[in-house]
Design a protein around this motif. Structure first.
Motif, PDB file in Angstrom:
ATOM      1  N   LEU A  76       5.536  -5.650  -5.679  1.00 13.89           N
ATOM      2  CA  LEU A  76       6.793  -5.703  -4.939  1.00 13.89           C
ATOM      3  C   LEU A  76       7.728  -6.779  -5.511  1.00 13.89           C
ATOM      4  N   LYS A  77       7.143  -7.897  -5.922  1.00 16.83           N
ATOM      5  CA  LYS A  77       7.946  -8.980  -6.497  1.00 16.83           C
ATOM      6  C   LYS A  77       8.615  -8.549  -7.804  1.00 16.83           C
ATOM      7  N   LYS A  78       7.942  -7.666  -8.528  1.00 26.02           N
ATOM      8  CA  LYS A  78       8.452  -7.250  -9.837  1.00 26.02           C
ATOM      9  C   LYS A  78       9.274  -5.968  -9.780  1.00 26.02           C
ATOM     10  N   ALA A  79       9.266  -5.299  -8.628  1.00 27.47           N
ATOM     11  CA  ALA A  79       9.940  -4.002  -8.509  1.00 27.47           C
ATOM     12  C   ALA A  79      11.449  -4.148  -8.669  1.00 27.47           C
ATOM     13  N   GLN A  80      12.065  -3.284  -9.469  1.00 31.13           N
ATOM     14  CA  GLN A  80      13.507  -3.294  -9.711  1.00 31.13           C
ATOM     15  C   GLN A  80      14.216  -2.212  -8.894  1.00 31.13           C
ATOM     16  N   ASN A  81      13.498  -1.103  -8.692  1.00 26.75           N
ATOM     17  CA  ASN A  81      14.074   0.052  -8.008  1.00 26.75           C
ATOM     18  C   ASN A  81      13.935  -0.106  -6.491  1.00 26.75           C
ATOM     19  N   GLU A  82      15.031   0.173  -5.751  1.00 25.17           N
ATOM     20  CA  GLU A  82      15.006   0.018  -4.301  1.00 25.17           C
ATOM     21  C   GLU A  82      14.038   0.995  -3.638  1.00 25.17           C
ATOM     22  N   ALA A  83      13.990   2.214  -4.154  1.00 27.85           N
ATOM     23  CA  ALA A  83      13.065   3.206  -3.597  1.00 27.85           C
ATOM     24  C   ALA A  83      11.619   2.757  -3.782  1.00 27.85           C
ATOM     25  N   MET A  84      11.340   2.173  -4.936  1.00 25.56           N
ATOM     26  CA  MET A  84       9.996   1.663  -5.200  1.00 25.56           C
ATOM     27  C   MET A  84       9.655   0.526  -4.234  1.00 25.56           C
ATOM     28  N   LYS A  85      10.630  -0.359  -3.984  1.00 23.67           N
ATOM     29  CA  LYS A  85      10.408  -1.466  -3.060  1.00 23.67           C
ATOM     30  C   LYS A  85      10.078  -0.954  -1.659  1.00 23.67           C
ATOM     31  N   GLN A  86      10.836   0.045  -1.200  1.00 22.19           N
ATOM     32  CA  GLN A  86      10.610   0.587   0.136  1.00 22.19           C
ATOM     33  C   GLN A  86       9.242   1.248   0.241  1.00 22.19           C
ATOM     34  N   ARG A  87       8.879   1.965  -0.820  1.00 22.25           N
ATOM     35  CA  ARG A  87       7.567   2.625  -0.822  1.00 22.25           C
ATOM     36  C   ARG A  87       6.433   1.593  -0.780  1.00 22.25           C
ATOM     37  N   LEU A  88       6.549   0.538  -1.572  1.00 22.64           N
ATOM     38  CA  LEU A  88       5.531  -0.515  -1.590  1.00 22.64           C
ATOM     39  C   LEU A  88       5.455  -1.238  -0.246  1.00 22.64           C
ATOM     40  N   GLU A  89       6.612  -1.518   0.339  1.00 17.39           N
ATOM     41  CA  GLU A  89       6.633  -2.183   1.645  1.00 17.39           C
ATOM     42  C   GLU A  89       5.917  -1.345   2.701  1.00 17.39           C
ATOM     43  N   GLN A  90       6.131  -0.027   2.646  1.00 18.84           N
ATOM     44  CA  GLN A  90       5.477   0.867   3.592  1.00 18.84           C
ATOM     45  C   GLN A  90       3.969   0.900   3.357  1.00 18.84           C
ATOM     46  N   GLN A  91       3.561   0.945   2.093  1.00 19.74           N
ATOM     47  CA  GLN A  91       2.134   0.964   1.769  1.00 19.74           C
ATOM     48  C   GLN A  91       1.460  -0.346   2.168  1.00 19.74           C
ATOM     49  N   ILE A  92       2.144  -1.453   1.955  1.00 18.02           N
ATOM     50  CA  ILE A  92       1.591  -2.754   2.366  1.00 18.02           C
ATOM     51  C   ILE A  92       1.426  -2.805   3.885  1.00 18.02           C
ATOM     52  N   LYS A  93       2.421  -2.296   4.594  1.00 17.80           N
ATOM     53  CA  LYS A  93       2.368  -2.274   6.058  1.00 17.80           C
ATOM     54  C   LYS A  93       1.185  -1.431   6.546  1.00 17.80           C
ATOM     55  N   GLU A  94       1.000  -0.269   5.937  1.00 19.76           N
ATOM     56  CA  GLU A  94      -0.096   0.618   6.340  1.00 19.76           C
ATOM     57  C   GLU A  94      -1.455  -0.004   6.033  1.00 19.76           C
ATOM     58  N   ALA A  95      -1.577  -0.609   4.844  1.00 14.70           N
ATOM     59  CA  ALA A  95      -2.842  -1.230   4.460  1.00 14.70           C
ATOM     60  C   ALA A  95      -3.162  -2.421   5.359  1.00 14.70           C
ATOM     61  N   GLN A  96      -2.139  -3.224   5.678  1.00 17.42           N
ATOM     62  CA  GLN A  96      -2.345  -4.382   6.553  1.00 17.42           C
ATOM     63  C   GLN A  96      -2.733  -3.931   7.959  1.00 17.42           C
ATOM     64  N   SER A  97      -2.114  -2.861   8.424  1.00 18.42           N
ATOM     65  CA  SER A  97      -2.439  -2.321   9.741  1.00 18.42           C
ATOM     66  C   SER A  97      -3.889  -1.836   9.790  1.00 18.42           C
ATOM     67  N   ALA A  98      -4.326  -1.171   8.716  1.00 17.94           N
ATOM     68  CA  ALA A  98      -5.713  -0.694   8.648  1.00 17.94           C
ATOM     69  C   ALA A  98      -6.688  -1.870   8.628  1.00 17.94           C
TER      70      ALA A  98
END
Length: 441
Positions: free
Chosen positions: A409-431
């Protein structure tokens, strides 16, 4: 006259006693058969509950000493204890589709468990009987529609087909003939290549046989390691590897032509770096990583994503001290993020990236651990050793995945990529939070 009558009466009474004994014996056999039938569990019907299944009458008469000796185990990361076997479980294996876990034991059965029920109170399974023998090893076919076993007394491979019934459950049918007996020493492991092109069997001497699916030997390998301690097929289905008395792991490629015909077995590469014999090893799911555990008291992580035909050698990524013993097992999570090492009845979980010890579980089984595996999604670590199969949450895997995604996420340049990573991090943290909350409860 009275004496004759007395003799006749004695004979009649004797005959009645015999008949009663026969009737009682027959009824006992019927009760035993009924109990066995009641013990069969189906994926859609009867289930194995958290407590032990219905016992036969004779089991109720066990001494208090035996009951007191039953092994109990608890741990915050323990997700399930699968209990259906009447004997010690010697081997476990996950199907390629992730739906099933197979376990075999010296009770002459193979159990097929539904992985979707690991977190439920009830653990569903099917029973396949191994006639006139018992299986010491079990491995699923690539299509998850069959499995192979190694027969303890027959010293050969037996194939079972899983036949789906109208109600969604399975019946099991053994092949008409077992593979021929070819090994001269006790067997270590068997496997089916993910490509479906060959079967491997390895014994404790220095012999590995490569078979076709019909039971014909395609090639035999002499490992030249004095003795073998472990052997396995890589998840990609290309390689066969072995370790043993010598301090290296040897890897061969099983080569086939474009038309699917067998060509040859060629030496691919070696993993050299340990200072003593190697107990065991494991591959990541893409076969790009391997972990080895040795008598020298270390585990090592290797990058095996190399072009060996261009003389490129695997290279060592990490060496980590650990506690090992004869029979220690190694497991590597499918994504290569977590290393599991067994020592007797204990298991330690490490971060593959840092080598840091993440979790320890002591006294998991009443006897030495016989098998140790991650499921194909990396959510669970499963072990066998006594009559139970233990299923653990892979919390180090969740943490490692979250850490990697945060770095991305720190290295991501694309906004869509950032949003996707943020969602995946949220899901993994929730699990992860759900698992940790459940362990506290």
């Amino acid at each position: 006259m009275e004496a004759s009558a007395l003799v006749a009466l004695t004979l009649i009474l004797g005959a009645l006693v015999v008949l009663v004994a026969l009737a009682v014996g027959k009824r006992k056999e019927e009760i035993r058969e009924e109990a066995e039938q009641a013990a069969e569990f189906t994926a859609e019907g009867s289930v194995v509950k958290g407590a032990a299944p219905k016992k036969q009458k004779q089991d109720k008469l066990r001494s208090r000493k035996d009951k007191a000796a039953q092994h109990t185990f608890s741990h915050p990361l323990l997700a399930a204890s699968l209990k259906a076997h009447g004997g010690n479980v010697t081997c476990i294996d996950f199907s390629s589709n992730g739906k099933y876990l197979a376990s075999c034991a010296d009770d002459r059965t193979v159990r097929i468990w539904s992985t979707k029920d690991f977190l439920e109170r009830e653990h569903k399974c099917l029973r396949a009987n191994v006639e006139l023998d018992h299986a010491t090893l079990v491995r699923f076919s690539p299509d998850s529609r069959a499995f192979i076993t190694w027969l303890a007394n027959g010293d050969s491979i037996r194939i079972f087909k899983m036949i789906k019934k109208d109600d969604g459950t399975f019946s099991f049918k053994a092949a008409a003939e077992d593979f021929p007996q070819k090994h001269k020493a006790p067997i270590l492991n068997i496997g089916i290549a993910e490509t479906g092109k060959f079967i491997m069997s390895a014994s404790t001497d220095t012999c590995i046989h490569i078979w076709d699916l019909k039971g014909e030997i395609l090639a035999s390998i002499n490992t030249n390691q004095m003795t073998n301690s472990y052997a396995s097929i890589s998840p990609c289905g290309r390689f066969v590897a072995s370790c043993g008395f010598t301090p290296d792991v040897k890897v061969w490629e099983v080569c086939f032509g474009k038309g699917g015909e067998f060509k040859e077995v060629v030496r691919a590469f070696d993993l050299k770096g340990h200072s003593a014999g190697v107990h065991s090893f494991a591959f990541s799911n893409d076969s790009h990583r391997m972990v080895t555990v040795s008598k020298d008291g270390t585990w090592k992580l290797w990058n095996t994503n190399v072009e060996y035909k261009k003389q490129q050698d695997p290279y060592l990524l990490k060496t980590v001290p650990c506690v090992t013993s004869e029979g220690s097992r190694a497991a590597l999570s499918p994504d290569g993020r977590v290393v599991a090492i067994s020592d007797g009845s204990n298991v330690a979980l490490y971060s593959a990236a840092s080598g840091q010890l993440e979790e320890e579980m002591h006294g998991i089984h009443s006897e030495e651990i016989t098998d140790l595996r991650f499921d194909i999604n990396g959510r669970f670590l499963v072990s066998s050793g006594d009559k139970a199969v233990r299923v653990f949450h892979n919390t180090p895997g969740y943490r490692a995945a979250i850490g990697d995604m945060k770095d991305m996420l720190k290295k991501a340049q694309n906004e869509a990529m950032k949003q996707r990573l943020e969602q995946q991090i949220k899901e993994a943290q929730s699990a992860l939070d759900a698992v940790l909350a459940a362990s506290v409860d």
